[in-house]
Motif scaffolding. Structure first.
Motif, short mmCIF file in Angstrom:
data_model
loop_
_atom_site.label_atom_id
_atom_site.label_comp_id
_atom_site.label_asym_id
_atom_site.label_seq_id
_atom_site.Cartn_x
_atom_site.Cartn_y
_atom_site.Cartn_z
N SER A 93 0.94 -1.03 0.10
CA SER A 93 0.29 -0.15 -0.14
C SER A 93 0.45 1.16 -0.08
O SER A 93 1.77 1.42 1.12
CB SER A 93 -1.18 -0.27 1.27
N SER A 137 -13.88 5.30 -5.06
CA SER A 137 -14.52 5.88 -3.72
C SER A 137 -15.67 6.58 -4.16
O SER A 137 -16.08 7.04 -5.15
CB SER A 137 -13.29 7.10 -3.37
N TYR A 143 -9.04 7.19 -1.68
CA TYR A 143 -8.97 7.08 -0.35
C TYR A 143 -7.36 7.16 0.08
O TYR A 143 -6.35 7.80 -1.00
CB TYR A 143 -8.59 5.53 -0.07
N TYR A 145 -4.68 5.58 0.84
CA TYR A 145 -3.64 4.55 0.41
C TYR A 145 -4.48 3.81 -0.60
O TYR A 145 -5.04 3.26 -0.41
CB TYR A 145 -3.40 3.96 1.69
N ASN A 147 -3.08 -0.35 -2.75
CA ASN A 147 -1.64 -1.23 -3.41
C ASN A 147 -2.06 -1.22 -4.72
O ASN A 147 -2.60 -1.71 -5.68
CB ASN A 147 -2.29 -2.51 -2.61
N ALA A 152 -6.25 -2.73 -3.81
CA ALA A 152 -6.93 -2.64 -2.45
C ALA A 152 -6.87 -0.99 -1.77
O ALA A 152 -5.70 -0.70 -2.25
CB ALA A 152 -6.45 -4.01 -1.94
N SER A 154 -7.78 1.40 1.09
CA SER A 154 -7.49 1.75 2.63
C SER A 154 -7.43 2.65 3.42
O SER A 154 -7.39 4.06 2.23
CB SER A 154 -6.60 0.74 3.54
N SER A 155 -8.16 3.42 4.21
CA SER A 155 -7.83 4.74 4.96
C SER A 155 -8.95 5.93 4.36
O SER A 155 -8.28 6.74 3.37
CB SER A 155 -6.40 5.88 5.30
N GLU A 210 -15.87 7.91 2.28
CA GLU A 210 -17.39 7.45 1.81
C GLU A 210 -18.09 8.33 1.60
O GLU A 210 -19.29 8.29 0.89
CB GLU A 210 -17.02 5.92 2.74
#
Ligand SMILES: O=C1NC[C@H](CO)[C@@H](O)[C@@H]1O
Ligand SMILES: [Ca+2]
Length: 436
Positions: A93, A137, A143, A145, A147, A152, A154-155, A210
């Motif tokens: 990430s 999103s 987001y 982060y 990958n 993927a 995150s955050s 989100e």
């Protein structure tokens, strides 16, 4: 305290900067080539993005600086490394904001100065991997982060700077590839937060990608909001997008109306409650020192001048600016300095706007103080305490892309830079104005 131009004139200072860069680059190649960062005191190395997985951050950040300085052998050495080692197919990430301004910006500026299509291809590959953080999103706010191999994300708990510092990198990628999807994604993220400004026209700095909900109440021109405002003006300047200009006009008017704070005759910008306008603190991050240059670029030279004057009082007191101050006392709230470029950034853009020698003198003082306090065995290192001169063992990637470039451009009258039509990103990457 104004410094007279040095004996050899400003060009001699530029030559000195170039000699320092050539020496620091040689140390990096000899001891840390391909790693993200050299450890300049011990001669070790370390990674910035992914522990144990080098991405050549210092190489990518240094490329356009080397080219502008006509260090062509070093530039070619760096491009060779990128073409033979750099891949973004990494199962880890990456922080979208930092990867954008440093790696995407570094590759795009290297492409702009060289025309080497392999660098644009790498940039496009990275752009496609970063775009996933926006397309996945529900609000279009990215987001924090993604990958780079699996996509993927995150955050979703993010902030203004990390949702609004893309339009010049993504826009340049769209311009040079002909695919508007990058520009459109960056602009959509901008519009979402702008449309949720408070009734006062202010923006809190924390937001949820989100739900789109604000996660705090305070507004600041410093981190983690700073480059959001910078990129609204920059997007108008670089692409002529009238929406961005309209959004800039609304937001800067509210900032000037509610955050302006004059203390002991000095201009500062307070943190305030975005919904009520009530002042919350009289602290200021050193990272906000770029704002004087931005005000001047946008035509408000008087306030830009005044704000840089405020920071000059701090430089006069400490030599090297502390990371943060309380502006009623000018005492530090944080005593280190991570080889920060913002004061030199502001001086450079105020010089471009006014051509007044005072800004060359201020940049020269910034350079002299950096040499006096940060120069060490294998390059330049951060300070743990500007009041004692205690050093750390760390050289951030932005050092290669920012103040070295600003010093070179303000002192050298470089034949490779168009001083009337140009653009440098918040990381100092050049996307307009290289003269091959
Ligand atoms: O916009 C930025 N903020 C933090 C760094 C410099 O302090 C750098 O990455 C960039 O100038
Ligand atoms: Ca910046």
């Amino acid at each position: 305290t104004a410094l007279a131009p040095p004996p050899g004139g400003w060009r001699a200072v530029a030559e000195d900067v170039r000699a320092e860069v050539r020496w620091a680059w040689r140390s990096y190649v000899d001891r840390a080539f391909g790693h993200d960062q050299i450890k300049p005191v011990s001669g070790g190395s370390e990674e910035f993005f992914v522990p144990g997985h080098p991405m050549g951050l210092t190489v990518v950040e240094a490329l356009d600086t080397l080219w502008l300085m006509e260090l062509d052998a070093e530039f070619a050495e760096g491009v060779r490394w990128v073409k033979s080692h750099l891949s973004f197919d990494v199962d880890a990430s990456f922080q979208v904001f930092e990867t954008n301004i440093r790696m995407l910006g570094g590759l795009l500026s290297a492409y702009h100065v060289s025309g080497d299509g392999a660098l644009l291809a790498l940039a496009r590959d990275l752009g496609d991997r970063l775009l996933v953080a926006f397309s996945k999103s529900p609000t279009g706010i990215p987001y924090r982060y993604v990958n780079l191999r699996t996509g993927a994300v995150s955050s979703p708990e993010t902030n203004l700077a990390e949702t609004g510092t893309y339009i010049t990198e993504f826009g340049s990628l769209s311009k040079w590839t002909g695919d508007r999807k990058y520009y459109n994604a960056a602009k959509k993220a901008f519009k979402y937060t702008f449309d949720r400004r408070t009734s006062l026209g202010l923006l809190p700095w924390d937001v949820h990608a989100e739900t789109g909900a604000w996660r705090n109440r305070l507004a600041t021109i410093g981190p983690p909001a700073d480059s959001y405002y910078e990129y609204l003006w920059d997007g108008w300047h670089l692409f002529g997008d009238r929406d961005l200009k309209a959004w800039w006009d609304v937001l800067i008017r509210a900032i000037l109306r509610y955050q302006t704070d004059v203390v002991s005759g000095r201009l500062w910008f307070a943190q305030v409650d975005a919904f009520t306008g009530q002042r919350s603190s009289r602290t200021q991050s050193e990272l906000a020192a770029f704002f004087g240059g931005l005000l001047a670029e946008s035509g408000d030279i008087a306030r830009g001048r005044a704000y840089h004057d405020s920071w000059t009082a701090v430089q006069d007191r400490y030599g090297v600016l502390p990371e943060g101050i309380n502006y009623t006392s000018l005492r530090p709230t944080s005593v280190g300095n991570q080889l920060r470029p913002e004061y030199a950034d502001g001086a450079f853009f105020l010089w471009l706007a006014t051509r007044e020698e005072i800004y060359r003198e201020r940049a020269h003082r910034h350079y002299q103080e950096m040499k006096r306090t940060s120069r060490t065995n294998y390059g330049y290192t951060i300070l743990r305490d500007v009041t004692t001169g205690a050093q750390g063992d760390f050289c951030p990637g932005y050092w290669w892309s920012e103040q070295l470039k600003y010093y070179w451009l303000i002192f050298s009258d470089s034949r490779r830079f168009d001083y009337t039509s140009h653009y440098l990103s918040t990381e100092g990457n050049i996307f307009l104005g290289a003269r091959r």
